[in-house]
Scaffold this motif. Structure first.
Motif, mmCIF file in Angstrom:
data_model
loop_
_atom_site.group_PDB
_atom_site.id
_atom_site.type_symbol
_atom_site.label_atom_id
_atom_site.label_comp_id
_atom_site.label_asym_id
_atom_site.label_seq_id
_atom_site.Cartn_x
_atom_site.Cartn_y
_atom_site.Cartn_z
ATOM 1 N N PRO A 61 52.894 45.058 30.382
ATOM 2 C CA PRO A 61 53.494 46.090 29.543
ATOM 3 C C PRO A 61 54.993 45.858 29.348
ATOM 4 O O PRO A 61 55.707 45.548 30.309
ATOM 5 C CB PRO A 61 53.246 47.375 30.356
ATOM 6 N N GLY A 62 55.460 45.989 28.111
ATOM 7 C CA GLY A 62 56.891 45.879 27.841
ATOM 8 C C GLY A 62 57.573 47.222 27.788
ATOM 9 O O GLY A 62 58.730 47.362 28.178
ATOM 10 N N PHE A 63 56.862 48.230 27.274
ATOM 11 C CA PHE A 63 57.429 49.576 27.186
ATOM 12 C C PHE A 63 56.306 50.596 27.208
ATOM 13 O O PHE A 63 55.125 50.286 26.995
ATOM 14 C CB PHE A 63 58.278 49.747 25.917
ATOM 15 N N VAL A 64 56.690 51.847 27.420
ATOM 16 C CA VAL A 64 55.786 52.990 27.295
ATOM 17 C C VAL A 64 56.588 54.127 26.679
ATOM 18 O O VAL A 64 57.762 54.318 27.007
ATOM 19 C CB VAL A 64 55.187 53.382 28.664
ATOM 20 N N VAL A 65 55.977 54.866 25.735
ATOM 21 C CA VAL A 65 56.640 56.027 25.137
ATOM 22 C C VAL A 65 55.645 57.176 25.046
ATOM 23 O O VAL A 65 54.445 56.954 24.843
ATOM 24 C CB VAL A 65 57.214 55.722 23.728
ATOM 25 N N PRO A 66 56.130 58.419 25.201
ATOM 26 C CA PRO A 66 55.234 59.571 25.075
ATOM 27 C C PRO A 66 54.756 59.766 23.640
ATOM 28 O O PRO A 66 55.441 59.414 22.679
ATOM 29 C CB PRO A 66 56.115 60.745 25.518
ATOM 30 N N VAL A 67 53.570 60.346 23.508
ATOM 31 C CA VAL A 67 52.993 60.730 22.220
ATOM 32 C C VAL A 67 52.922 62.255 22.190
ATOM 33 O O VAL A 67 52.830 62.904 23.239
ATOM 34 C CB VAL A 67 51.603 60.100 22.019
ATOM 35 N N LEU A 76 51.807 46.372 25.119
ATOM 36 C CA LEU A 76 51.316 45.334 26.011
ATOM 37 C C LEU A 76 51.520 43.960 25.369
ATOM 38 O O LEU A 76 52.080 43.858 24.275
ATOM 39 C CB LEU A 76 49.841 45.574 26.349
ATOM 40 N N LYS A 77 51.086 42.914 26.032
ATOM 41 C CA LYS A 77 51.409 41.562 25.579
ATOM 42 C C LYS A 77 50.982 41.306 24.148
ATOM 43 O O LYS A 77 51.736 40.719 23.367
ATOM 44 C CB LYS A 77 50.769 40.527 26.507
ATOM 45 N N ASP A 78 49.782 41.787 23.783
ATOM 46 C CA ASP A 78 49.224 41.412 22.483
ATOM 47 C C ASP A 78 49.131 42.549 21.487
ATOM 48 O O ASP A 78 48.573 42.380 20.408
ATOM 49 C CB ASP A 78 47.835 40.806 22.673
ATOM 50 N N ARG A 92 43.191 49.760 22.439
ATOM 51 C CA ARG A 92 44.122 49.074 21.546
ATOM 52 C C ARG A 92 44.187 49.766 20.194
ATOM 53 O O ARG A 92 43.162 50.062 19.576
ATOM 54 C CB ARG A 92 43.736 47.605 21.358
ATOM 55 N N MET A 93 45.414 50.021 19.751
ATOM 56 C CA MET A 93 45.679 50.669 18.476
ATOM 57 C C MET A 93 45.995 49.658 17.379
ATOM 58 O O MET A 93 45.622 49.856 16.224
ATOM 59 C CB MET A 93 46.869 51.638 18.619
ATOM 60 N N LEU A 94 46.735 48.597 17.729
ATOM 61 C CA LEU A 94 47.238 47.674 16.716
ATOM 62 C C LEU A 94 47.564 46.341 17.366
ATOM 63 O O LEU A 94 48.312 46.289 18.346
ATOM 64 C CB LEU A 94 48.510 48.257 16.071
ATOM 65 N N ALA A 95 46.992 45.263 16.829
ATOM 66 C CA ALA A 95 47.326 43.917 17.311
ATOM 67 C C ALA A 95 48.705 43.522 16.791
ATOM 68 O O ALA A 95 49.063 43.834 15.649
ATOM 69 C CB ALA A 95 46.277 42.914 16.844
ATOM 70 N N ILE A 96 49.477 42.845 17.622
ATOM 71 C CA ILE A 96 50.814 42.395 17.246
ATOM 72 C C ILE A 96 50.910 40.888 17.446
ATOM 73 O O ILE A 96 50.616 40.378 18.529
ATOM 74 C CB ILE A 96 51.905 43.097 18.085
ATOM 75 N N GLU A 97 51.289 40.191 16.399
ATOM 76 C CA GLU A 97 51.542 38.751 16.419
ATOM 77 C C GLU A 97 50.397 37.912 17.016
ATOM 78 O O GLU A 97 50.617 37.099 17.920
ATOM 79 C CB GLU A 97 52.844 38.453 17.175
ATOM 80 N N PRO A 101 50.478 33.437 20.256
ATOM 81 C CA PRO A 101 49.892 33.803 21.544
ATOM 82 C C PRO A 101 50.839 33.648 22.722
ATOM 83 O O PRO A 101 50.593 34.205 23.797
ATOM 84 C CB PRO A 101 48.680 32.862 21.663
ATOM 85 N N GLY A 102 51.933 32.908 22.543
ATOM 86 C CA GLY A 102 52.916 32.750 23.609
ATOM 87 C C GLY A 102 53.944 33.859 23.656
ATOM 88 O O GLY A 102 54.795 33.879 24.553
ATOM 89 N N ASN A 103 53.879 34.772 22.698
ATOM 90 C CA ASN A 103 54.815 35.895 22.660
ATOM 91 C C ASN A 103 54.264 37.101 23.414
ATOM 92 O O ASN A 103 53.066 37.199 23.682
ATOM 93 C CB ASN A 103 55.092 36.319 21.213
ATOM 94 N N ARG A 104 55.143 38.042 23.707
ATOM 95 C CA ARG A 104 54.734 39.351 24.208
ATOM 96 C C ARG A 104 55.693 40.405 23.693
ATOM 97 O O ARG A 104 56.833 40.107 23.309
ATOM 98 C CB ARG A 104 54.689 39.382 25.740
ATOM 99 N N ILE A 105 55.216 41.646 23.681
ATOM 100 C CA ILE A 105 56.073 42.778 23.333
ATOM 101 C C ILE A 105 57.021 43.052 24.487
ATOM 102 O O ILE A 105 56.640 42.964 25.654
ATOM 103 C CB ILE A 105 55.210 44.016 23.018
#
Length: 303
Positions: A61-67, A76-78, A92-97, A101-105
């Motif tokens: 996990p890179g961050f967490v925010v309240p909803v 998360l990473k992906d 999972r809500m939305l895939a990122i990049e 595959p070597g990136n992470r949020i």
């Protein structure tokens, strides 16, 4: 102005995380959330009762925010995931990049209009494959926009109290950028706001007076800059790697600080045995009221 009421940080959770990051205050719960990226965990502290809770994430996990509905959005990473803290379930809500595959949020925040801002980075910290994104909740779903690119390690973003500035770091370069932020969420006029020496700028948060608070990785301190870029007296911390701050408490004058043990030499750990833990101190100027990501499009503020 902008002087800490006490410059003696107190350890409030001796958790000794490998990579504590992303503290965020939940107004709804009057509690603090933060992550351990390497430990792949999300943590919650209730300061009033002292109660602690943790959830193991399916990826880093890179961050967490309240909803607004009491759930959480986790970067998360992906991709972006919904976490229901009552059940511990991730969805999972939305895939990122997926093309990287070597990136992470990494770091993220929510602005006053309910937009979620976050950056991505090369997990190996060597390739400029990271970018800056925003996500908005629309009636049809989530809209993802890519605003800037060419980052090895991104950190921030942070938003000014009037919502017209966005700060974002290119950490390995020691640079804090500032953008002009329009009401419609577009960014323009990227320029260097400040540079950090003797360490690297990590997470950034802006208080109610517009002062930028910056954790310094490999610097053992918090740096602070006024809106005009004037550097204020730094605040020393009992850890070499200081990652990010959050303003919490009923009056938003309790500063919570995450730290990390990762890449800390043994002799430095001997001096700072609680490195990686969560610290707090009181400050004179409160933070901004934290914003939640909207659970429904009707919860979002108009752009």
């Amino acid at each position: 102005m902008n002087t800490p009421a006490t410059q003696h940080p107190c350890c409030v959770w001796d958790i000794r995380a490998q990579l504590g990051e992303g503290p965020v205050w939940s107004t709804r719960e009057q509690a603090l959330y933060f992550v351990d990226i390497v430990g792949q965990a999300i943590h919650r502290l209730d300061p009033a009762s002292g109660a602690k809770a943790s959830w193991q994430a399916p990826a880093r996990p890179g961050f967490v925010v309240p909803v607004s509905d009491g759930t959480l959005v986790c970067g998360l990473k992906d991709g972006l995931y919904r976490l229901d803290p009552r059940t511990g379930a991730f969805e999972r809500m939305l895939a990122i990049e997926p093309e990287h595959p070597g990136n992470r949020i990494n770091d993220g925040c929510v602005d006053s209009r309910g937009r979620l801002w976050f950056g991505t980075m090369d997990d190996g910290e060597g390739t400029p494959s990271g970018a800056l994104y925003s996500v908005t909740r629309q009636a049809h779903g989530l809209d993802l926009l890519r605003h800037d690119e060419g980052y090895v390690v991104t950190n921030g973003p942070g938003i000014s109290p009037d919502g017209t500035r966005l700060y974002h770091n290119h950490s390995p370069a020691g640079v804090i950028y500032v953008f002009d932020l329009a009401a419609d969420g577009s960014l323009s006029n990227r320029r260097v706001f400040a540079r950090v020496e003797d360490g690297y700028p990590d997470g950034v948060v802006v208080d109610s007076a517009g002062t930028l608070w910056v954790g310094v990785w490999n610097g053992g301190r918090i740096e602070r800059f006024r809106p005009d870029g004037t550097r204020l007296e730094p605040i020393a911390m009992p850890a070499q790697n200081v990652t990010k701050v959050a303003f919490g408490g009923a009056d938003l004058r309790t500063l919570y600080v995450t730290t990390a043990r990762k890449n800390t030499p043994d002799d430095v750990l001997a001096r700072y045995p609680q490195a990686g833990s969560l610290f707090s101190l009181r400050v004179d100027v409160p933070g901004q009221v934290p914003h939640a990501f909207p659970a429904r499009a009707s919860d979002a503020q108009p752009g």
